[in-house]
Scaffold this active site. Structure first.
Site, short mmCIF file in Angstrom:
data_model
loop_
_atom_site.label_atom_id
_atom_site.label_comp_id
_atom_site.label_asym_id
_atom_site.label_seq_id
_atom_site.Cartn_x
_atom_site.Cartn_y
_atom_site.Cartn_z
N GLU A 101 0.84 -1.20 0.00
CA GLU A 101 0.00 0.00 0.00
C GLU A 101 0.88 1.26 0.00
O GLU A 101 1.99 1.24 0.53
CB GLU A 101 -0.90 -0.05 1.25
N ASP A 102 0.38 2.32 -0.59
CA ASP A 102 1.12 3.58 -0.57
C ASP A 102 1.02 4.25 0.80
O ASP A 102 2.01 4.67 1.38
CB ASP A 102 0.63 4.54 -1.68
N ASP A 114 -4.28 5.32 6.15
CA ASP A 114 -4.87 6.49 6.81
C ASP A 114 -5.81 5.99 7.91
O ASP A 114 -5.39 5.75 9.04
CB ASP A 114 -5.60 7.30 5.73
N PHE A 148 -2.26 15.71 4.46
CA PHE A 148 -2.58 15.19 3.14
C PHE A 148 -1.33 15.31 2.27
O PHE A 148 -0.72 16.37 2.18
CB PHE A 148 -3.75 15.94 2.50
N ARG A 198 0.59 12.10 -9.17
CA ARG A 198 1.13 10.73 -9.03
C ARG A 198 2.54 10.60 -9.61
O ARG A 198 3.33 9.77 -9.17
CB ARG A 198 0.22 9.73 -9.76
P1 IMP Z 1 -7.70 4.35 4.41
O1 IMP Z 1 -8.65 3.29 3.97
O2 IMP Z 1 -8.41 5.46 5.14
O3 IMP Z 1 -6.53 3.80 5.21
O4 IMP Z 1 -7.17 5.06 3.12
C1 IMP Z 1 -6.18 4.53 2.39
C2 IMP Z 1 -6.19 5.04 0.96
O5 IMP Z 1 -6.54 6.43 0.90
C3 IMP Z 1 -4.80 4.92 0.38
O6 IMP Z 1 -4.73 3.79 -0.41
C4 IMP Z 1 -4.64 6.17 -0.44
O7 IMP Z 1 -4.92 5.86 -1.78
C5 IMP Z 1 -5.64 7.14 0.09
N1 IMP Z 1 -4.98 8.18 0.91
C6 IMP Z 1 -4.92 8.25 2.26
N2 IMP Z 1 -4.25 9.32 2.68
C7 IMP Z 1 -3.85 9.96 1.55
C8 IMP Z 1 -3.07 11.14 1.32
O8 IMP Z 1 -2.59 11.85 2.23
N3 IMP Z 1 -2.85 11.45 0.02
C9 IMP Z 1 -3.33 10.71 -1.02
N4 IMP Z 1 -4.05 9.61 -0.84
C10 IMP Z 1 -4.31 9.22 0.43
MG MG Z 2 -4.09 3.52 -2.12
#
Ligand code: IMP
Ligand code: MG
Length: 180
Positions: free
Chosen positions: A103-104, A107, A156, A169
């Protein structure tokens, strides 16, 4: 690296340089190579955000491995919607495999929690997660994250695969939203 960049309506400032990212990925690659030695892991990368990280991480991995890609997005704009969309592309035979979810950025943790559950249903030998970034203060669910590139504050960020409404990206460095 410029001082500021503009993507759509927002300005971003430098955060983590391409050099810092490369150094950290070399370390993660070494840890994974050691821990998964001889296990022929299957890396499952989460599109779109993780494509750049995956390309670099896998070249830092020594040993045989497979790679596959899935799509499962929960994010729109600059805050998590908490809504989990359908999973596309999980077609591999996972039974008995050592699976590494790539995963990148983690959050809320909902994306990884959900994907992990769906992967576990297919009876893999093990499932672990590697994420370039994590925002520990934003985690809404308990998640075991043994391989993390950088822990960051609840900012962010864009670049290195990550986007703001699909822009950013392609940036080699990681940028943070400029505080207003
Ligand atoms: P989560 O399900 O809330 O953990 O969100 C994860 C996904 O949200 C990641 O795979 C990212 O693609 C996107 N994401 C979360 N934070 C950021 C950010 O700061 N910038 C860009 N994409 C984000
Ligand atoms: Mg992602």
């Amino acid at each position: 690296m410029a001082d500021l960049i503009q993507l759509h309506d927002l300005q971003f400032q430098p955060f983590i340089s391409a050099e810092q990212i490369a150094r950290r990925i070399a370390e993660l690659g070494q840890s994974l190579s050691k821990d998964l030695e001889g296990k022929n892991p299957l890396f499952i990368a989460v599109l779109n955000g993780a494509y750049v990280f995956t390309a670099d991480l896998l070249r830092a991995f020594e040993g045989n491995c497979d790679v596959s890609f899935v799509k499962l997005a929960s994010y729109q704009g600059v805050s998590s919607t908490g809504k989990i969309n359908t999973l596309i592309g999980l077609n591999n035979e996972l039974k008995g495999r050592h699976v590494v979810l790539v995963e990148d950025i983690v959050d809320s943790g909902l994306t990884m929690k959900n994907l992990r559950i769906q992967v576990l249903e297919k009876a893999p030998a093990s499932v672990t997660i590697v994420s370039l970034l994590v925002k520990p203060e934003e985690l809404q669910v308990p998640l075991d994250l043994p391989y993390v590139g950088f822990e960051i504050p609840p900012l962010f960020v864009v670049g290195y695969g990550m986007d703001y409404n699909e822009h950013g990206r392609n940036l080699p460095d990681i940028w943070q939203l400029k505080p207003s």
